[in-house]
Design a protein around this motif. Structure first.
Motif, PDB file in Angstrom:
ATOM      1  N   GLY A   1       0.783  -1.227   0.000  1.00 25.32           N
ATOM      2  CA  GLY A   1       0.000   0.000   0.000  1.00 25.32           C
ATOM      3  C   GLY A   1       0.817   1.281   0.000  1.00 25.32           C
ATOM      4  O   GLY A   1       0.241   2.374   0.012  1.00 25.32           O
ATOM      5  N   LYS A   2       2.156   1.169  -0.033  1.00 24.69           N
ATOM      6  CA  LYS A   2       3.015   2.348   0.014  1.00 24.69           C
ATOM      7  C   LYS A   2       3.706   2.557  -1.332  1.00 24.69           C
ATOM      8  O   LYS A   2       4.151   1.593  -1.962  1.00 24.69           O
ATOM      9  CB  LYS A   2       4.050   2.219   1.133  1.00 24.69           C
ATOM     10  CG  LYS A   2       3.429   2.075   2.516  1.00 24.69           C
ATOM     11  CD  LYS A   2       4.488   2.042   3.594  1.00 24.69           C
ATOM     12  CE  LYS A   2       3.859   1.824   4.968  1.00 24.69           C
ATOM     13  NZ  LYS A   2       2.929   2.898   5.314  1.00 24.69           N
ATOM     14  N   ASP A   3       3.839   3.823  -1.734  1.00 29.62           N
ATOM     15  CA  ASP A   3       4.493   4.147  -2.997  1.00 29.62           C
ATOM     16  C   ASP A   3       5.970   3.762  -2.954  1.00 29.62           C
ATOM     17  O   ASP A   3       6.687   4.128  -2.013  1.00 29.62           O
ATOM     18  CB  ASP A   3       4.390   5.643  -3.298  1.00 29.62           C
ATOM     19  CG  ASP A   3       2.979   6.079  -3.647  1.00 29.62           C
ATOM     20  OD1 ASP A   3       2.262   5.300  -4.294  1.00 29.62           O
ATOM     21  OD2 ASP A   3       2.594   7.210  -3.264  1.00 29.62           O
ATOM     22  N   VAL A   4       6.433   3.047  -3.993  1.00 27.74           N
ATOM     23  CA  VAL A   4       7.835   2.629  -4.043  1.00 27.74           C
ATOM     24  C   VAL A   4       8.546   3.046  -5.323  1.00 27.74           C
ATOM     25  O   VAL A   4       9.778   3.159  -5.339  1.00 27.74           O
ATOM     26  CB  VAL A   4       7.985   1.105  -3.863  1.00 27.74           C
ATOM     27  CG1 VAL A   4       7.625   0.683  -2.446  1.00 27.74           C
ATOM     28  CG2 VAL A   4       7.134   0.332  -4.870  1.00 27.74           C
TER      29      VAL A   4
ATOM     30  N   ASP B 251      12.448  -4.880   1.791  1.00 30.39           N
ATOM     31  CA  ASP B 251      12.219  -5.826   0.705  1.00 30.39           C
ATOM     32  C   ASP B 251      11.150  -5.314  -0.250  1.00 30.39           C
ATOM     33  O   ASP B 251      10.062  -4.923   0.160  1.00 30.39           O
ATOM     34  CB  ASP B 251      11.805  -7.185   1.267  1.00 30.39           C
ATOM     35  CG  ASP B 251      12.911  -7.848   2.074  1.00 30.39           C
ATOM     36  OD1 ASP B 251      14.096  -7.519   1.826  1.00 30.39           O
ATOM     37  OD2 ASP B 251      12.603  -8.689   2.937  1.00 30.39           O
ATOM     38  N   GLY B 252      11.499  -5.301  -1.541  1.00 29.98           N
ATOM     39  CA  GLY B 252      10.560  -4.835  -2.555  1.00 29.98           C
ATOM     40  C   GLY B 252      10.623  -3.348  -2.820  1.00 29.98           C
ATOM     41  O   GLY B 252       9.798  -2.824  -3.566  1.00 29.98           O
ATOM     42  N   SER B 253      11.612  -2.643  -2.241  1.00 33.51           N
ATOM     43  CA  SER B 253      11.771  -1.216  -2.486  1.00 33.51           C
ATOM     44  C   SER B 253      13.242  -0.934  -2.795  1.00 33.51           C
ATOM     45  O   SER B 253      14.107  -1.780  -2.596  1.00 33.51           O
ATOM     46  CB  SER B 253      11.322  -0.404  -1.267  1.00 33.51           C
ATOM     47  OG  SER B 253      12.133  -0.678  -0.141  1.00 33.51           O
ATOM     48  N   PHE B 254      13.529   0.277  -3.279  1.00 36.30           N
ATOM     49  CA  PHE B 254      14.926   0.552  -3.601  1.00 36.30           C
ATOM     50  C   PHE B 254      15.716   0.858  -2.334  1.00 36.30           C
ATOM     51  O   PHE B 254      15.209   1.446  -1.384  1.00 36.30           O
ATOM     52  CB  PHE B 254      15.049   1.671  -4.644  1.00 36.30           C
ATOM     53  CG  PHE B 254      14.900   3.086  -4.152  1.00 36.30           C
ATOM     54  CD1 PHE B 254      16.013   3.820  -3.756  1.00 36.30           C
ATOM     55  CD2 PHE B 254      13.660   3.707  -4.118  1.00 36.30           C
ATOM     56  CE1 PHE B 254      15.882   5.129  -3.326  1.00 36.30           C
ATOM     57  CE2 PHE B 254      13.519   5.026  -3.694  1.00 36.30           C
ATOM     58  CZ  PHE B 254      14.632   5.734  -3.293  1.00 36.30           C
ATOM     59  N   GLY B 255      16.981   0.434  -2.359  1.00 40.02           N
ATOM     60  CA  GLY B 255      17.812   0.603  -1.177  1.00 40.02           C
ATOM     61  C   GLY B 255      19.161   1.237  -1.452  1.00 40.02           C
ATOM     62  O   GLY B 255      19.879   1.578  -0.513  1.00 40.02           O
ATOM     63  N   TRP B 256      19.519   1.403  -2.745  1.00 42.78           N
ATOM     64  CA  TRP B 256      20.839   1.962  -3.057  1.00 42.78           C
ATOM     65  C   TRP B 256      20.831   2.509  -4.475  1.00 42.78           C
ATOM     66  O   TRP B 256      20.157   1.950  -5.351  1.00 42.78           O
ATOM     67  CB  TRP B 256      21.908   0.889  -2.930  1.00 42.78           C
ATOM     68  CG  TRP B 256      23.330   1.377  -2.911  1.00 42.78           C
ATOM     69  CD1 TRP B 256      24.289   1.142  -3.851  1.00 42.78           C
ATOM     70  CD2 TRP B 256      23.971   2.131  -1.883  1.00 42.78           C
ATOM     71  NE1 TRP B 256      25.482   1.716  -3.491  1.00 42.78           N
ATOM     72  CE2 TRP B 256      25.316   2.338  -2.268  1.00 42.78           C
ATOM     73  CE3 TRP B 256      23.522   2.676  -0.668  1.00 42.78           C
ATOM     74  CZ2 TRP B 256      26.219   3.060  -1.491  1.00 42.78           C
ATOM     75  CZ3 TRP B 256      24.419   3.391   0.111  1.00 42.78           C
ATOM     76  CH2 TRP B 256      25.755   3.567  -0.303  1.00 42.78           C
ATOM     77  N   ASN B 257      21.571   3.598  -4.679  1.00 48.42           N
ATOM     78  CA  ASN B 257      21.703   4.225  -5.985  1.00 48.42           C
ATOM     79  C   ASN B 257      23.185   4.442  -6.241  1.00 48.42           C
ATOM     80  O   ASN B 257      23.878   5.031  -5.403  1.00 48.42           O
ATOM     81  CB  ASN B 257      20.951   5.559  -6.035  1.00 48.42           C
ATOM     82  CG  ASN B 257      19.498   5.410  -5.651  1.00 48.42           C
ATOM     83  OD1 ASN B 257      19.172   5.291  -4.470  1.00 48.42           O
ATOM     84  ND2 ASN B 257      18.621   5.413  -6.624  1.00 48.42           N
ATOM     85  N   GLU B 258      23.665   3.983  -7.387  1.00 48.32           N
ATOM     86  CA  GLU B 258      25.107   3.948  -7.624  1.00 48.32           C
ATOM     87  C   GLU B 258      25.447   4.456  -9.020  1.00 48.32           C
ATOM     88  O   GLU B 258      24.893   4.002 -10.018  1.00 48.32           O
ATOM     89  CB  GLU B 258      25.589   2.506  -7.468  1.00 48.32           C
ATOM     90  CG  GLU B 258      27.045   2.266  -7.805  1.00 48.32           C
ATOM     91  CD  GLU B 258      27.338   0.783  -7.759  1.00 48.32           C
ATOM     92  OE1 GLU B 258      27.619   0.272  -6.656  1.00 48.32           O
ATOM     93  OE2 GLU B 258      27.255   0.126  -8.831  1.00 48.32           O
ATOM     94  N   LEU B 259      26.386   5.399  -9.070  1.00 45.78           N
ATOM     95  CA  LEU B 259      26.883   5.901 -10.346  1.00 45.78           C
ATOM     96  C   LEU B 259      28.009   5.005 -10.841  1.00 45.78           C
ATOM     97  O   LEU B 259      28.999   4.797 -10.129  1.00 45.78           O
ATOM     98  CB  LEU B 259      27.401   7.334 -10.184  1.00 45.78           C
ATOM     99  CG  LEU B 259      28.067   7.944 -11.419  1.00 45.78           C
ATOM    100  CD1 LEU B 259      27.072   8.120 -12.559  1.00 45.78           C
ATOM    101  CD2 LEU B 259      28.740   9.266 -11.071  1.00 45.78           C
TER     102      LEU B 259
END
Length: 267
Positions: free
Chosen positions: A57-60, A139-147
């Motif tokens: 129910g939460k935006d991911v 779980d099921g959501s983003f956890g890291w952003n990498e260039l």
């Protein structure tokens, strides 16, 4: 569970599957992989068919259909900023190129998209009534952003100028040096030199890591639903186990089963 109602400026706040040629097929794939629901919104028609994926129910994440012929299907990262116009101006002064100028998205916020000097695409989001993902690092959501870049020094200067990020270098042994983006003591994401690690035809890019409980199981689910595994699964000592996946529409992303310490340190 890590729920959010706001993001400090300089923090990745939203990820978006942009340019899918079949939004229902994408919804099915990511529903099977991450447990997402991707319903139409009351204003989806006004937003060109845009939807917001939900987990529990939460935006991911956002899901946007293809807007023009030849548009690639990609995953995009958005960083929260206090002033989109000022940030885009800084990006231009530092050598970035505007793709999408600042747009007011129906009061939800203001967005813009640009490339860094090496061609990596990044988005910015100035929140209005919408801050970004409501669920992250779970779980099921983003956890890291990498260039991934072939110009670490230039990238350090560019993103430092527009987001006021500093860089902390970490010795990863045989894996070489990994670079952490930081605002003060707060971690914002990562950067790695992809020279010699990926084919030369792969451009600089931002990679999104989605958190999963089991990377090997996620890989099998992705393959069973038409995805392709391009790397891994492989362990990163003390960090977790990850793999790189391409969805049936061509978008590339990573899945990561992090250690508990990694979960606790996530942005």
């Amino acid at each position: 569970m890590s729920t959010r109602t706001s993001y400090a400026p300089g923090t990745p706040c939203w990820v978006e599957l942009s340019g899918t040629p079949d939004i229902d097929a994408s919804a099915t794939f990511y529903g099977a992989l991450f447990g997402w629901e991707v319903p139409e919104l009351p204003n989806s028609a006004e937003l060109g068919g845009y939807r917001r994926a939900k987990k529990d129910g939460k935006d991911v994440a956002g899901v946007s259909p293809r807007m023009e012929d030849g548009q690639p299907c990609v995953w995009a990262t958005y960083v929260s900023v206090a002033d989109a116009d000022a940030t885009l101006a800084k990006a231009g002064e530092a050598g970035g190129q505007t793709i999408t100028p600042v747009l007011d998205v129906m009061g939800l916020g203001k967005m813009a998209v640009f490339t860094d000097p090496t061609g990596a695409v990044i988005g910015i989001w100035q929140p209005g009534t919408f801050a970004g993902a409501e669920l992250v690092n779970d779980d099921g959501s983003f956890g890291w952003n990498e260039l991934g870049t072939r110009d670490v020094a230039g990238s350090r200067d560019f993103y430092g100028a527009i987001f006021d990020w500093s860089v902390e270098d970490q010795d990863m042994g045989e894996m070489g040096t990994y670079h952490l983006w930081k605002s003060g003591e707060d971690i914002r994401g990562g950067m790695m030199d992809i020279t010699g690690r990926v084919p030369d035809e792969v451009p600089s890019h931002w990679m999104i890591y989605f958190t999963v409980p089991d990377a090997d199981a996620a890989v099998e689910t992705a393959k069973a639903n038409g995805g392709e595994v391009t790397f891994g699964p492989e362990d990163i000592p003390e960090v977790g186990r990850f793999a790189i996946v391409q969805d049936p529409q061509g978008a590339v992303f990573s899945v990561m089963a992090p250690t508990e310490e990694t979960r606790n340190k996530a942005p």
